[in-house]
Enzyme design. Structure first.
Site, short mmCIF file in Angstrom:
data_model
loop_
_atom_site.label_atom_id
_atom_site.label_comp_id
_atom_site.label_asym_id
_atom_site.label_seq_id
_atom_site.Cartn_x
_atom_site.Cartn_y
_atom_site.Cartn_z
N LYS A 13 -4.88 -45.26 -18.13
CA LYS A 13 -5.85 -45.74 -17.15
C LYS A 13 -6.79 -46.78 -17.75
CE LYS A 13 -7.53 -41.57 -16.52
NZ LYS A 13 -6.73 -40.76 -17.46
N ARG A 86 -12.19 -36.97 -9.82
CA ARG A 86 -11.36 -35.98 -10.50
C ARG A 86 -11.34 -34.64 -9.79
NH1 ARG A 86 -11.97 -38.53 -16.08
NH2 ARG A 86 -10.59 -37.32 -17.37
N ARG A 125 -5.01 -42.68 -30.95
CA ARG A 125 -5.77 -43.74 -30.26
C ARG A 125 -7.05 -44.12 -31.00
NH1 ARG A 125 -7.76 -42.52 -24.31
NH2 ARG A 125 -8.43 -40.57 -25.27
N ARG A 159 -12.44 -41.08 -30.67
CA ARG A 159 -13.21 -40.15 -29.85
C ARG A 159 -13.16 -38.73 -30.42
NH1 ARG A 159 -11.29 -41.37 -23.75
NH2 ARG A 159 -11.42 -39.09 -23.71
N ARG A 170 -7.84 -30.74 -21.57
CA ARG A 170 -8.04 -31.85 -20.62
C ARG A 170 -6.84 -31.96 -19.68
NH1 ARG A 170 -9.20 -36.21 -25.07
NH2 ARG A 170 -8.81 -37.72 -23.42
P1 AP5 Z 1 -5.63 -44.99 -22.51
O1 AP5 Z 1 -5.51 -46.22 -21.70
O2 AP5 Z 1 -6.86 -44.85 -23.37
O3 AP5 Z 1 -5.46 -43.70 -21.57
P2 AP5 Z 1 -6.42 -43.09 -20.48
O4 AP5 Z 1 -5.57 -42.69 -19.32
O5 AP5 Z 1 -7.58 -43.98 -20.19
O6 AP5 Z 1 -6.85 -41.77 -21.24
P3 AP5 Z 1 -8.26 -41.09 -21.48
O7 AP5 Z 1 -8.05 -40.11 -22.60
O8 AP5 Z 1 -9.35 -42.07 -21.66
O9 AP5 Z 1 -8.43 -40.32 -20.16
P4 AP5 Z 1 -9.25 -39.11 -19.91
O10 AP5 Z 1 -9.08 -39.07 -18.46
O11 AP5 Z 1 -8.94 -37.86 -20.63
O12 AP5 Z 1 -10.70 -39.48 -20.55
P5 AP5 Z 1 -12.07 -39.91 -19.91
O13 AP5 Z 1 -12.73 -40.81 -20.85
O14 AP5 Z 1 -11.87 -40.35 -18.51
O15 AP5 Z 1 -4.32 -44.87 -23.41
C1 AP5 Z 1 -4.18 -43.85 -24.40
C2 AP5 Z 1 -3.46 -44.43 -25.65
O16 AP5 Z 1 -2.13 -44.79 -25.30
C3 AP5 Z 1 -4.10 -45.71 -26.21
O17 AP5 Z 1 -3.99 -45.67 -27.60
C4 AP5 Z 1 -3.26 -46.86 -25.63
O18 AP5 Z 1 -3.25 -47.98 -26.50
C5 AP5 Z 1 -1.89 -46.20 -25.50
N1 AP5 Z 1 -1.14 -46.66 -24.33
C6 AP5 Z 1 -1.63 -46.90 -23.07
N2 AP5 Z 1 -0.62 -47.26 -22.24
C7 AP5 Z 1 0.52 -47.22 -22.98
C8 AP5 Z 1 1.89 -47.48 -22.68
N3 AP5 Z 1 2.28 -47.84 -21.45
N4 AP5 Z 1 2.78 -47.35 -23.68
C9 AP5 Z 1 2.41 -46.97 -24.92
N5 AP5 Z 1 1.11 -46.72 -25.27
C10 AP5 Z 1 0.18 -46.84 -24.32
O19 AP5 Z 1 -12.83 -38.51 -19.86
C11 AP5 Z 1 -13.29 -37.87 -21.03
C12 AP5 Z 1 -14.10 -36.64 -20.66
O20 AP5 Z 1 -15.27 -37.04 -19.91
C13 AP5 Z 1 -13.38 -35.63 -19.76
O21 AP5 Z 1 -12.59 -34.72 -20.52
C14 AP5 Z 1 -14.58 -34.96 -19.07
O22 AP5 Z 1 -15.20 -34.03 -19.92
C15 AP5 Z 1 -15.54 -36.12 -18.84
N6 AP5 Z 1 -15.34 -36.82 -17.55
C16 AP5 Z 1 -14.99 -38.13 -17.38
N7 AP5 Z 1 -14.91 -38.45 -16.09
C17 AP5 Z 1 -15.19 -37.30 -15.40
C18 AP5 Z 1 -15.24 -36.98 -14.03
N8 AP5 Z 1 -14.97 -37.90 -13.06
N9 AP5 Z 1 -15.56 -35.71 -13.68
C19 AP5 Z 1 -15.85 -34.77 -14.61
N10 AP5 Z 1 -15.81 -35.01 -15.94
C20 AP5 Z 1 -15.48 -36.26 -16.34
#
Ligand code: AP5
Length: 213
Positions: A13, A86, A125, A159, A170
Site C-alpha cells: 500500500k 480498517r 523493509r 519500524r 497485524r
Molecule cells: P509496503 O508498501 O511498505 O507495504 P504496506 O502495505 O504499506 O505495509 P505496512 O506494513 O505499512 O502496512 P500496515 O498496514 O501493517 O502498517 P501501517 O503503517 O498502516 O511494502 C512492504 C515491503 O515490501 C517494502 O519493503 C517494499 O519495498 C516491498 N514491496 C512492496 N511492493 C512490492 C512488490 N510488488 N514486490 C516486491 N516487494 C514489494 O499501520 C501500522 C500500525 O498502526 C497498525 O498495526 C496499527 O497499530 C496502527 N494503525 C494504522 N492505521 C490504523 C487504522 N486505520 N486503524 C487502527 N490502527 C491503525
C-alpha cells in the site's frame, strides 16, 4: 479522485501510494505514518498508541478518524487512503468526512497477496528517513547503495513493529477486522482487485489501468 488502498501488512500500500503521489499529484494519507509521527513527536496521542502499535493491534477508531479529518483539507487534488479505513466504524466515518466536503470514494483497490511471502517482505523493509520512500534488503534496494532514489537522502530507518511476532498479530487483525469491510464497498461497485504479488511496476500499471478506466 479519492481512492482507498486495501491489503494486509506488507501488501504494498505505502509503495504504491508513494508512486501515485509522484505520478498523479495525489496525496497519500497514511494513518500508520500519522501515528508514527505522533509517537516520534511524543504527543499525547503518540504516547497513548505506542504500546498498542508495538503489539500489532489496531488503535481506536476515534483516534484514527480524527487524524484523517485533520489531514483531509490538504488533499484537495485527490487522496490515497493508505491503511484507513480498517474497521466498519472507520469506513462509516470516512463516508461522512468526505460527504461533508462534497467528495466520495472513486475506487477501492484491494491488493491480493500471499501472507507468508509478506512476512519476508516486512521483516526486510526499511524506509528513507527524509521522504519515507520504502525499500527492502533483498527485493527493492535503492539504485545507488545508501542513497534514496526519490530525495537523495542518506539516512534510513526500520519500524519497531516489523518483527515476525507483531506481523502475525497485524495480519490476524487484518483478517478479523479489515477484510470484512470489503463487502461494504463491493455493494457500491467500487472494489478493483490487483495481484499484489507481481512486481512493483506491474502492480502500479494495473492500478493505473483502473484509475484511467
Ligand atoms: P509496503 O508498501 O511498505 O507495504 P504496506 O502495505 O504499506 O505495509 P505496512 O506494513 O505499512 O502496512 P500496515 O498496514 O501493517 O502498517 P501501517 O503503517 O498502516 O511494502 C512492504 C515491503 O515490501 C517494502 O519493503 C517494499 O519495498 C516491498 N514491496 C512492496 N511492493 C512490492 C512488490 N510488488 N514486490 C516486491 N516487494 C514489494 O499501520 C501500522 C500500525 O498502526 C497498525 O498495526 C496499527 O497499530 C496502527 N494503525 C494504522 N492505521 C490504523 C487504522 N486505520 N486503524 C487502527 N490502527 C491503525
Amino acid at each position: 479522485m479519492d481512492i482507498i488502498l486495501l491489503g494486509p501488512p506488507g501488501a504494498g500500500k505505502g509503495t504504491q501510494a508513494k508512486r501515485l503521489e509522484e505520478r498523479r499529484g495525489m496525496v497519500q494519507l497514511s494513518t500508520g505514518d500519522m501515528l508514527r509521527s505522533a509517537r516520534e513527536a511524543g504527543t499525547p496521542v503518540g504516547l497513548r498508541v505506542r504500546a498498542v502499535m508495538d503489539r500489532g493491534e489496531l488503535v481506536s477508531d476515534a483516534i484514527v478518524s480524527a487524524l484523517i479529518g485533520e489531514h483531509l483539507e490538504n488533499s484537495g487534488t485527490g487522496a490515497i487512503f493508505d491503511g484507513y479505513p480498517r474497521t466498519h466504524p472507520q469506513a462509516e466515518a470516512l463516508e461522512i468526512l468526505l460527504e461533508e466536503r462534497a467528495r466520495k470514494i472513486d475506487h477501492v483497490i484491494e491488493l491480493v497477496v500471499d501472507e507468508e511471502a509478506l512476512v519476508t517482505r516486512i521483516t526486510g523493509r526499511f524506509t528513507c528517513s527524509k521522504c519515507g520512500a520504502p525499500y527492502h534488503d533483498t527485493l527493492h534496494l535503492p539504485k545507488v547503495a545508501g542513497v534514496c532514489d526519490i530525495c537523495a537522502g542518506t539516512d534510513f530507518k526500520r519500524r519497531p513493529d516489523d518483527n515476525e511476532q507483531t506481523v502475525r498479530t497485524r495480519m490476524a487483525e487484518y483478517r478479523e477486522k479489515t477484510a470484512p469491510i470489503l463487502p461494504f464497498y463491493e455493494a457500491k461497485g467500487l472494489v478493483r482487485r490487483v495481484d499484489g504479488m507481481q512486481s512493483v511496476e506491474a502492480v502500479a500499471a494495473a492500478i493505473d489501468a483502473f484509475l484511467d478506466s
